[in-house]
Motif scaffolding. Sequence first.
Motif, PDB file in Angstrom:
ATOM      1  N   ARG A 100       0.842  -1.211   0.000  1.00  0.00           N
ATOM      2  CA  ARG A 100       0.000   0.000   0.000  1.00  0.00           C
ATOM      3  C   ARG A 100       0.875   1.259   0.000  1.00  0.00           C
ATOM      4  O   ARG A 100       0.586   2.222  -0.713  1.00  0.00           O
ATOM      5  N   ILE A 101       1.942   1.239   0.776  1.00  0.00           N
ATOM      6  CA  ILE A 101       2.874   2.377   0.810  1.00  0.00           C
ATOM      7  C   ILE A 101       3.481   2.587  -0.576  1.00  0.00           C
ATOM      8  O   ILE A 101       3.500   3.700  -1.109  1.00  0.00           O
ATOM      9  N   LEU A 131       2.408   1.528  -3.540  1.00  0.00           N
ATOM     10  CA  LEU A 131       1.418   1.901  -4.558  1.00  0.00           C
ATOM     11  C   LEU A 131       1.101   3.392  -4.502  1.00  0.00           C
ATOM     12  O   LEU A 131       0.903   4.033  -5.530  1.00  0.00           O
ATOM     13  N   HIS A 132       1.049   3.942  -3.298  1.00  0.00           N
ATOM     14  CA  HIS A 132       0.779   5.368  -3.147  1.00  0.00           C
ATOM     15  C   HIS A 132       2.008   6.210  -3.506  1.00  0.00           C
ATOM     16  O   HIS A 132       1.906   7.210  -4.210  1.00  0.00           O
ATOM     17  N   ALA A 133       3.170   5.813  -3.001  1.00  0.00           N
ATOM     18  CA  ALA A 133       4.370   6.652  -3.101  1.00  0.00           C
ATOM     19  C   ALA A 133       5.138   6.468  -4.401  1.00  0.00           C
ATOM     20  O   ALA A 133       5.742   7.424  -4.892  1.00  0.00           O
ATOM     21  N   THR A 134       5.137   5.265  -4.952  1.00  0.00           N
ATOM     22  CA  THR A 134       5.945   4.991  -6.153  1.00  0.00           C
ATOM     23  C   THR A 134       5.171   4.117  -7.137  1.00  0.00           C
ATOM     24  O   THR A 134       5.578   2.983  -7.419  1.00  0.00           O
ATOM     25  N   PRO A 135       4.067   4.605  -7.669  1.00  0.00           N
ATOM     26  CA  PRO A 135       3.319   3.780  -8.618  1.00  0.00           C
ATOM     27  C   PRO A 135       4.200   3.405  -9.806  1.00  0.00           C
ATOM     28  O   PRO A 135       5.015   4.205 -10.255  1.00  0.00           O
ATOM     29  N   GLY A 136       4.036   2.176 -10.257  1.00  0.00           N
ATOM     30  CA  GLY A 136       4.854   1.706 -11.364  1.00  0.00           C
ATOM     31  C   GLY A 136       4.572   0.264 -11.685  1.00  0.00           C
ATOM     32  O   GLY A 136       3.460  -0.229 -11.494  1.00  0.00           O
ATOM     33  N   HIS A 137       5.607  -0.448 -12.131  1.00  0.00           N
ATOM     34  CA  HIS A 137       5.447  -1.844 -12.510  1.00  0.00           C
ATOM     35  C   HIS A 137       6.780  -2.582 -12.395  1.00  0.00           C
ATOM     36  O   HIS A 137       7.833  -1.966 -12.265  1.00  0.00           O
ATOM     37  N   HIS A 138       6.676  -3.908 -12.438  1.00  0.00           N
ATOM     38  CA  HIS A 138       7.846  -4.783 -12.370  1.00  0.00           C
ATOM     39  C   HIS A 138       8.068  -5.453 -13.712  1.00  0.00           C
ATOM     40  O   HIS A 138       7.102  -5.822 -14.380  1.00  0.00           O
ATOM     41  N   VAL A 139       9.317  -5.634 -14.085  1.00  0.00           N
ATOM     42  CA  VAL A 139       9.679  -6.413 -15.265  1.00  0.00           C
ATOM     43  C   VAL A 139      10.515  -7.595 -14.782  1.00  0.00           C
ATOM     44  O   VAL A 139      11.569  -7.398 -14.162  1.00  0.00           O
ATOM     45  N   ILE A 140      10.017  -8.791 -15.042  1.00  0.00           N
ATOM     46  CA  ILE A 140      10.749  -9.999 -14.665  1.00  0.00           C
ATOM     47  C   ILE A 140      11.737 -10.307 -15.778  1.00  0.00           C
ATOM     48  O   ILE A 140      11.349 -10.517 -16.928  1.00  0.00           O
ATOM     49  N   GLU A 141      13.020 -10.299 -15.414  1.00  0.00           N
ATOM     50  CA  GLU A 141      14.094 -10.516 -16.387  1.00  0.00           C
ATOM     51  C   GLU A 141      14.422 -12.001 -16.530  1.00  0.00           C
ATOM     52  O   GLU A 141      14.658 -12.478 -17.636  1.00  0.00           O
ATOM     53  N   ASP A 142      14.478 -12.713 -15.417  1.00  0.00           N
ATOM     54  CA  ASP A 142      14.816 -14.142 -15.390  1.00  0.00           C
ATOM     55  C   ASP A 142      14.139 -14.796 -14.207  1.00  0.00           C
ATOM     56  O   ASP A 142      13.917 -14.139 -13.180  1.00  0.00           O
ATOM     57  N   GLN A 143      13.850 -16.089 -14.347  1.00  0.00           N
ATOM     58  CA  GLN A 143      13.361 -16.885 -13.218  1.00  0.00           C
ATOM     59  C   GLN A 143      13.980 -18.269 -13.281  1.00  0.00           C
ATOM     60  O   GLN A 143      14.098 -18.856 -14.367  1.00  0.00           O
ATOM     61  N   ILE A 144      14.338 -18.769 -12.101  1.00  0.00           N
ATOM     62  CA  ILE A 144      14.867 -20.112 -11.967  1.00  0.00           C
ATOM     63  C   ILE A 144      14.139 -20.746 -10.792  1.00  0.00           C
ATOM     64  O   ILE A 144      13.937 -20.097  -9.756  1.00  0.00           O
ATOM     65  N   CYS A 145      13.744 -21.989 -10.938  1.00  0.00           N
ATOM     66  CA  CYS A 145      13.060 -22.683  -9.849  1.00  0.00           C
ATOM     67  C   CYS A 145      13.773 -23.992  -9.565  1.00  0.00           C
ATOM     68  O   CYS A 145      14.109 -24.742 -10.492  1.00  0.00           O
ATOM     69  N   GLU A 146      13.999 -24.223  -8.284  1.00  0.00           N
ATOM     70  CA  GLU A 146      14.537 -25.507  -7.858  1.00  0.00           C
ATOM     71  C   GLU A 146      13.853 -25.875  -6.554  1.00  0.00           C
ATOM     72  O   GLU A 146      13.849 -25.084  -5.595  1.00  0.00           O
ATOM     73  N   ASP A 178       5.171  10.435  -0.301  1.00  0.00           N
ATOM     74  CA  ASP A 178       6.180  10.281   0.744  1.00  0.00           C
ATOM     75  C   ASP A 178       6.414   8.809   1.072  1.00  0.00           C
ATOM     76  O   ASP A 178       5.473   8.014   1.106  1.00  0.00           O
ATOM     77  N   LEU A 179       7.670   8.471   1.328  1.00  0.00           N
ATOM     78  CA  LEU A 179       8.058   7.144   1.792  1.00  0.00           C
ATOM     79  C   LEU A 179       8.505   7.262   3.243  1.00  0.00           C
ATOM     80  O   LEU A 179       8.963   8.326   3.677  1.00  0.00           O
ATOM     81  N   PRO A 180       8.379   6.160   4.017  1.00  0.00           N
ATOM     82  CA  PRO A 180       8.863   6.205   5.398  1.00  0.00           C
ATOM     83  C   PRO A 180      10.338   6.577   5.424  1.00  0.00           C
ATOM     84  O   PRO A 180      11.099   6.217   4.542  1.00  0.00           O
ATOM     85  N   GLY A 181      10.721   7.303   6.422  1.00  0.00           N
ATOM     86  CA  GLY A 181      12.110   7.723   6.537  1.00  0.00           C
ATOM     87  C   GLY A 181      12.288   8.988   7.334  1.00  0.00           C
ATOM     88  O   GLY A 181      13.095   9.016   8.223  1.00  0.00           O
ATOM     89  N   PRO A 182      11.633  10.088   7.072  1.00  0.00           N
ATOM     90  CA  PRO A 182      10.714  10.323   5.947  1.00  0.00           C
ATOM     91  C   PRO A 182      11.479  10.706   4.684  1.00  0.00           C
ATOM     92  O   PRO A 182      12.519  11.348   4.744  1.00  0.00           O
TER      93      PRO A 182
END
Length: 143
Positions: A57-58, A60-75, A92-96
């Motif tokens: 929630r913090i 989404l409010h403070a830094t709206p954006g998206h993620h790009v998955i570059e690689d995934q490995i599963c074991e 604002d982000l905590p810190g402040p």
Amino acid sequence: MNVEPEENKALVRRFYAAIDAGDIEAMDDLVAEDYLDHHPPFPGLSAGRDGLKEAFRIFLHATPGHHVIEDQICEGDKVVTRLTAHGRHEGDLPGPLPATGAQLDETAVAIHRIQDGRIAEHWSDRDDLGLMQQLGIIQMPGA
């Protein structure tokens, strides 16, 4: 129960897609209630899945954006994801850390442990130094 690696990787991809869509309530289906984050982004968050929801929630409010998955490995029960988070520091982000309007691009490697079809545990290695530079908090010598 033997789960295929592709199923575990798909679960982690759904997790990031839900975050990007702002669907915090999807965490109830994707994440175990007693979720353990070994590298929480902020101090003072609640334990478990509730703390994860607070963090998102913090963000989404403070830094709206998206993620790009570059690689995934599963074991076994662990999924390793190399990703980049893109956003803009609009709140604002905590810190402040007051909003700067800066474009943010942070790389990370995240490890999620899957248990009973849900994300149960998380470790991460984020480029927090690079993030602090983008926010103007830290200046490198000679920069």
